[in-house]
Design a protein around this motif. Sequence first.
Motif, PDB file in Angstrom:
ATOM      1  N   LEU A 168      31.056  19.445  31.905  1.00 49.14           N
ATOM      2  CA  LEU A 168      30.502  20.571  31.140  1.00 49.14           C
ATOM      3  C   LEU A 168      31.447  21.782  31.186  1.00 49.14           C
ATOM      4  O   LEU A 168      31.574  22.518  30.199  1.00 49.14           O
ATOM      5  CB  LEU A 168      29.119  20.955  31.668  1.00 49.14           C
ATOM      6  CG  LEU A 168      28.004  19.942  31.389  1.00 49.14           C
ATOM      7  CD1 LEU A 168      26.725  20.347  32.119  1.00 49.14           C
ATOM      8  CD2 LEU A 168      27.725  19.815  29.887  1.00 49.14           C
ATOM      9  N   ALA A 169      32.096  21.977  32.328  1.00 52.40           N
ATOM     10  CA  ALA A 169      33.043  23.099  32.440  1.00 52.40           C
ATOM     11  C   ALA A 169      34.210  22.903  31.467  1.00 52.40           C
ATOM     12  O   ALA A 169      34.679  23.861  30.846  1.00 52.40           O
ATOM     13  CB  ALA A 169      33.544  23.223  33.876  1.00 52.40           C
ATOM     14  N   HIS A 170      34.645  21.664  31.332  1.00 51.21           N
ATOM     15  CA  HIS A 170      35.720  21.384  30.368  1.00 51.21           C
ATOM     16  C   HIS A 170      35.248  21.652  28.946  1.00 51.21           C
ATOM     17  O   HIS A 170      35.969  22.245  28.133  1.00 51.21           O
ATOM     18  CB  HIS A 170      36.210  19.941  30.503  1.00 51.21           C
ATOM     19  CG  HIS A 170      37.089  19.728  31.705  1.00 51.21           C
ATOM     20  ND1 HIS A 170      38.297  20.381  31.869  1.00 51.21           N
ATOM     21  CD2 HIS A 170      36.935  18.956  32.792  1.00 51.21           C
ATOM     22  CE1 HIS A 170      38.836  20.015  33.020  1.00 51.21           C
ATOM     23  NE2 HIS A 170      38.036  19.154  33.597  1.00 51.21           N
ATOM     24  N   LYS A 171      34.031  21.231  28.669  1.00 52.94           N
ATOM     25  CA  LYS A 171      33.456  21.460  27.331  1.00 52.94           C
ATOM     26  C   LYS A 171      33.313  22.964  27.070  1.00 52.94           C
ATOM     27  O   LYS A 171      33.560  23.453  25.962  1.00 52.94           O
ATOM     28  CB  LYS A 171      32.074  20.787  27.218  1.00 52.94           C
ATOM     29  CG  LYS A 171      32.142  19.289  27.107  1.00 52.94           C
ATOM     30  CD  LYS A 171      32.574  18.945  25.706  1.00 52.94           C
ATOM     31  CE  LYS A 171      32.586  17.485  25.401  1.00 52.94           C
ATOM     32  NZ  LYS A 171      33.266  17.182  24.142  1.00 52.94           N
ATOM     33  N   ALA A 172      32.913  23.685  28.092  1.00 51.44           N
ATOM     34  CA  ALA A 172      32.738  25.128  27.959  1.00 51.44           C
ATOM     35  C   ALA A 172      34.090  25.805  27.703  1.00 51.44           C
ATOM     36  O   ALA A 172      34.205  26.731  26.895  1.00 51.44           O
ATOM     37  CB  ALA A 172      32.072  25.698  29.214  1.00 51.44           C
ATOM     38  N   LYS A 173      35.104  25.309  28.387  1.00 53.47           N
ATOM     39  CA  LYS A 173      36.451  25.870  28.188  1.00 53.47           C
ATOM     40  C   LYS A 173      36.913  25.612  26.754  1.00 53.47           C
ATOM     41  O   LYS A 173      37.482  26.494  26.101  1.00 53.47           O
ATOM     42  CB  LYS A 173      37.425  25.268  29.202  1.00 53.47           C
ATOM     43  CG  LYS A 173      38.757  25.990  29.221  1.00 53.47           C
ATOM     44  CD  LYS A 173      39.698  25.454  30.281  1.00 53.47           C
ATOM     45  CE  LYS A 173      41.035  26.193  30.222  1.00 53.47           C
ATOM     46  NZ  LYS A 173      42.035  25.625  31.115  1.00 53.47           N
ATOM     47  N   ASP A 174      36.656  24.412  26.254  1.00 51.92           N
ATOM     48  CA  ASP A 174      37.003  24.108  24.855  1.00 51.92           C
ATOM     49  C   ASP A 174      36.258  25.044  23.908  1.00 51.92           C
ATOM     50  O   ASP A 174      36.801  25.533  22.919  1.00 51.92           O
ATOM     51  CB  ASP A 174      36.628  22.657  24.511  1.00 51.92           C
ATOM     52  CG  ASP A 174      37.537  21.650  25.198  1.00 51.92           C
ATOM     53  OD1 ASP A 174      38.601  22.057  25.707  1.00 51.92           O
ATOM     54  OD2 ASP A 174      37.171  20.463  25.221  1.00 51.92           O
ATOM     55  N   ALA A 175      34.976  25.284  24.227  1.00 51.90           N
ATOM     56  CA  ALA A 175      34.146  26.132  23.355  1.00 51.90           C
ATOM     57  C   ALA A 175      34.665  27.574  23.343  1.00 51.90           C
ATOM     58  O   ALA A 175      34.621  28.254  22.309  1.00 51.90           O
ATOM     59  CB  ALA A 175      32.694  26.096  23.818  1.00 51.90           C
ATOM     60  N   ALA A 176      35.170  28.022  24.507  1.00 54.99           N
ATOM     61  CA  ALA A 176      35.674  29.398  24.610  1.00 54.99           C
ATOM     62  C   ALA A 176      36.813  29.642  23.618  1.00 54.99           C
ATOM     63  O   ALA A 176      37.067  30.778  23.192  1.00 54.99           O
ATOM     64  CB  ALA A 176      36.138  29.683  26.037  1.00 54.99           C
ATOM     65  N   HIS A 177      37.461  28.563  23.259  1.00 50.97           N
ATOM     66  CA  HIS A 177      38.547  28.622  22.292  1.00 50.97           C
ATOM     67  C   HIS A 177      38.053  29.166  20.938  1.00 50.97           C
ATOM     68  O   HIS A 177      38.809  29.771  20.183  1.00 50.97           O
ATOM     69  CB  HIS A 177      39.094  27.202  22.133  1.00 50.97           C
ATOM     70  CG  HIS A 177      40.329  27.106  21.337  1.00 50.97           C
ATOM     71  ND1 HIS A 177      41.530  27.617  21.774  1.00 50.97           N
ATOM     72  CD2 HIS A 177      40.574  26.563  20.117  1.00 50.97           C
ATOM     73  CE1 HIS A 177      42.449  27.400  20.859  1.00 50.97           C
ATOM     74  NE2 HIS A 177      41.897  26.761  19.846  1.00 50.97           N
ATOM     75  N   PHE A 178      36.765  28.944  20.656  1.00 45.84           N
ATOM     76  CA  PHE A 178      36.198  29.368  19.367  1.00 45.84           C
ATOM     77  C   PHE A 178      35.488  30.713  19.450  1.00 45.84           C
ATOM     78  O   PHE A 178      34.786  31.105  18.521  1.00 45.84           O
ATOM     79  CB  PHE A 178      35.235  28.297  18.845  1.00 45.84           C
ATOM     80  CG  PHE A 178      35.904  26.964  18.640  1.00 45.84           C
ATOM     81  CD1 PHE A 178      36.910  26.816  17.694  1.00 45.84           C
ATOM     82  CD2 PHE A 178      35.553  25.868  19.413  1.00 45.84           C
ATOM     83  CE1 PHE A 178      37.559  25.595  17.514  1.00 45.84           C
ATOM     84  CE2 PHE A 178      36.184  24.642  19.239  1.00 45.84           C
ATOM     85  CZ  PHE A 178      37.189  24.503  18.289  1.00 45.84           C
ATOM     86  N   ALA A 179      35.653  31.401  20.572  1.00 52.76           N
ATOM     87  CA  ALA A 179      35.015  32.713  20.706  1.00 52.76           C
ATOM     88  C   ALA A 179      35.555  33.672  19.643  1.00 52.76           C
ATOM     89  O   ALA A 179      36.726  33.584  19.247  1.00 52.76           O
ATOM     90  CB  ALA A 179      35.295  33.277  22.095  1.00 52.76           C
TER      91      ALA A 179
END
Length: 160
Positions: free
Chosen positions: A20-31
Amino acid sequence: MSELTIFKHFDDLDQESKYLAHKAKDAAHFAHANYSKFCVGAALVLEDGTVVTGANYENASYPLSMCAERVALYAAAAQYPDKRIVKLVVVAKKKGGKDLVPATSCGGCRQVIMEFETNQKKPIALIMQNEDHHWIKASSAADLLPYSFSKQSLDGPGKK
Ligand code: THU
Protein backbone atom coordinates in the motif's frame (compact mmCIF):
# COMPACT_ATOMS: atom_id res chain seq x y z
CA MET A 1 -8.18 -3.18 21.64
CA SER A 2 -6.42 0.01 20.60
CA GLU A 3 -2.80 -0.25 19.59
CA LEU A 4 -0.03 2.03 18.39
CA THR A 5 3.05 0.33 16.96
CA ILE A 6 6.26 1.92 15.74
CA PHE A 7 8.38 0.22 13.09
CA LYS A 8 11.88 1.61 12.72
CA HIS A 9 12.39 0.41 9.17
CA PHE A 10 10.10 0.18 6.18
CA ASP A 11 10.97 -3.51 5.82
CA ASP A 12 9.60 -4.17 9.29
CA LEU A 13 6.08 -3.45 8.01
CA ASP A 14 3.87 -6.33 6.88
CA GLN A 15 3.66 -7.14 3.16
CA GLU A 16 0.25 -5.55 2.66
CA SER A 17 1.32 -2.28 4.27
CA LYS A 18 4.47 -2.13 2.16
CA TYR A 19 2.43 -2.77 -0.96
CA LEU A 20 0.00 0.00 0.00
CA ALA A 21 2.90 2.37 0.73
CA HIS A 22 4.20 1.75 -2.78
CA LYS A 23 0.75 2.40 -4.21
CA ALA A 24 0.50 5.57 -2.15
CA LYS A 25 3.87 6.74 -3.43
CA ASP A 26 2.70 6.15 -7.01
CA ALA A 27 -0.48 8.09 -6.25
CA ALA A 28 1.52 11.02 -4.85
CA HIS A 29 2.90 11.39 -8.34
CA PHE A 30 -0.56 12.63 -9.41
CA ALA A 31 -0.88 15.22 -6.66
CA HIS A 32 -1.87 18.69 -7.72
CA ALA A 33 0.37 20.47 -5.25
CA ASN A 34 1.38 23.55 -7.18
CA TYR A 35 1.08 25.79 -4.12
CA SER A 36 2.58 23.78 -1.26
CA LYS A 37 4.86 21.65 -3.48
CA PHE A 38 4.09 18.92 -0.95
CA CYS A 39 2.79 15.82 -2.69
CA VAL A 40 0.80 13.39 -0.57
CA GLY A 41 -0.40 9.96 -1.60
CA ALA A 42 -2.85 7.68 0.16
CA ALA A 43 -3.73 4.07 -0.53
CA LEU A 44 -6.46 2.14 1.24
CA VAL A 45 -7.48 -1.46 1.00
CA LEU A 46 -11.05 -2.71 1.20
CA GLU A 47 -12.16 -5.95 2.84
CA ASP A 48 -12.11 -7.74 -0.54
CA GLY A 49 -8.56 -6.61 -1.30
CA THR A 50 -9.49 -3.79 -3.67
CA VAL A 51 -7.04 -0.89 -3.43
CA VAL A 52 -8.19 2.72 -3.84
CA THR A 53 -5.71 5.57 -4.01
CA GLY A 54 -5.82 9.34 -3.67
CA ALA A 55 -3.51 12.34 -3.89
CA ASN A 56 -3.85 15.84 -2.50
CA TYR A 57 -5.52 18.23 -4.85
CA GLU A 58 -4.93 21.93 -4.30
CA ASN A 59 -6.75 24.97 -5.62
CA ALA A 60 -5.78 28.60 -6.15
CA SER A 61 -8.45 29.30 -3.55
CA TYR A 62 -6.39 27.48 -0.91
CA PRO A 63 -9.12 26.32 1.50
CA LEU A 64 -10.76 24.38 -1.32
CA SER A 65 -7.79 22.03 -1.47
CA MET A 66 -8.32 18.41 -0.47
CA CYS A 67 -6.00 16.06 1.40
CA ALA A 68 -4.93 12.78 -0.20
CA GLU A 69 -6.56 10.67 2.52
CA ARG A 70 -9.97 12.21 1.96
CA VAL A 71 -9.68 11.93 -1.81
CA ALA A 72 -9.09 8.19 -1.35
CA LEU A 73 -11.78 7.75 1.32
CA TYR A 74 -14.48 9.58 -0.64
CA ALA A 75 -13.55 7.77 -3.85
CA ALA A 76 -13.87 4.44 -2.02
CA ALA A 77 -17.22 5.47 -0.55
CA ALA A 78 -18.50 6.55 -3.95
CA GLN A 79 -17.31 3.49 -5.82
CA TYR A 80 -17.61 0.72 -3.21
CA PRO A 81 -20.21 1.94 -0.71
CA ASP A 82 -20.80 -1.51 0.77
CA LYS A 83 -17.19 -2.51 1.25
CA ARG A 84 -15.45 -1.99 4.56
CA ILE A 85 -12.13 -0.11 4.60
CA VAL A 86 -9.47 -2.09 6.43
CA LYS A 87 -6.28 -0.06 6.26
CA LEU A 88 -5.01 3.26 4.95
CA VAL A 89 -1.39 4.18 4.29
CA VAL A 90 -0.27 7.76 3.71
CA VAL A 91 3.09 8.94 2.37
CA ALA A 92 4.50 12.24 1.10
CA LYS A 93 7.28 13.60 -1.02
CA LYS A 94 8.38 17.01 -2.10
CA LYS A 95 7.37 18.00 -5.62
CA GLY A 96 10.13 16.85 -7.97
CA GLY A 97 11.79 14.79 -5.22
CA LYS A 98 11.90 11.04 -5.25
CA ASP A 99 12.38 10.14 -1.59
CA LEU A 100 9.58 10.02 0.93
CA VAL A 101 9.38 12.69 3.60
CA PRO A 102 7.58 12.31 6.92
CA ALA A 103 3.86 13.14 6.94
CA THR A 104 1.29 12.30 9.56
CA SER A 105 -2.39 12.66 8.73
CA CYS A 106 -3.90 15.99 9.69
CA GLY A 107 -6.56 16.19 12.38
CA GLY A 108 -9.25 16.86 9.78
CA CYS A 109 -8.48 13.59 8.01
CA ARG A 110 -8.39 11.71 11.30
CA GLN A 111 -11.83 13.11 12.07
CA VAL A 112 -13.12 11.93 8.69
CA ILE A 113 -11.53 8.47 9.06
CA MET A 114 -13.22 8.20 12.45
CA GLU A 115 -16.63 8.82 10.94
CA PHE A 116 -15.94 6.07 8.41
CA GLU A 117 -15.05 3.81 11.33
CA THR A 118 -18.30 4.68 13.08
CA ASN A 119 -20.35 4.05 9.94
CA GLN A 120 -18.74 0.72 9.15
CA LYS A 121 -18.59 -0.27 12.83
CA LYS A 122 -14.99 -1.43 12.43
CA PRO A 123 -11.70 0.39 12.94
CA ILE A 124 -9.40 1.42 10.09
CA ALA A 125 -5.68 0.87 10.58
CA LEU A 126 -3.64 3.95 9.73
CA ILE A 127 0.02 3.85 8.73
CA MET A 128 2.27 6.86 8.20
CA GLN A 129 5.81 8.08 8.68
CA ASN A 130 6.69 10.23 11.68
CA GLU A 131 9.34 12.94 12.00
CA ASP A 132 11.97 10.32 12.91
CA HIS A 133 11.23 8.53 9.64
CA HIS A 134 9.75 5.67 11.64
CA TRP A 135 6.51 4.06 10.56
CA ILE A 136 3.57 4.50 12.90
CA LYS A 137 0.74 2.02 12.79
CA ALA A 138 -2.44 2.90 14.65
CA SER A 139 -5.08 0.22 14.80
CA SER A 140 -7.76 2.92 14.71
CA ALA A 141 -7.87 6.63 13.87
CA ALA A 142 -9.80 7.01 17.12
CA ASP A 143 -6.54 6.37 18.99
CA LEU A 144 -5.05 9.45 17.37
CA LEU A 145 -7.91 11.85 17.99
CA PRO A 146 -9.26 11.87 21.51
CA TYR A 147 -12.27 14.09 22.28
CA SER A 148 -13.22 14.27 18.62
CA PHE A 149 -16.52 15.63 17.42
CA SER A 150 -19.15 13.11 16.38
CA LYS A 151 -22.78 12.60 15.47
CA GLN A 152 -23.33 11.81 19.12
CA SER A 153 -22.46 15.42 19.95
CA LEU A 154 -25.11 16.61 17.49
CA ASP A 155 -27.77 14.29 18.86
CA GLY A 156 -27.23 15.48 22.41
CA PRO A 157 -26.43 13.68 25.65
CA GLY A 158 -27.79 10.22 26.26
CA LYS A 159 -28.42 9.38 22.62
CA LYS A 160 -26.35 6.86 20.70
N1 THU B 1 -2.02 17.16 3.08
C1 THU B 1 -2.57 15.93 2.85
O1 THU B 1 -2.87 15.59 1.69
N2 THU B 1 -2.82 15.12 3.90
C2 THU B 1 -2.55 15.44 5.20
O2 THU B 1 -2.90 14.69 6.10
C3 THU B 1 -1.84 16.67 5.51
C4 THU B 1 -1.64 17.62 4.39
C5 THU B 1 -1.81 18.06 1.97
C6 THU B 1 -2.69 19.26 1.97
C7 THU B 1 -1.90 20.24 1.15
O3 THU B 1 -2.21 20.04 -0.22
C8 THU B 1 -0.46 19.85 1.38
O4 THU B 1 -0.48 18.55 1.95
C9 THU B 1 0.31 20.78 2.30
O5 THU B 1 -0.37 20.98 3.47
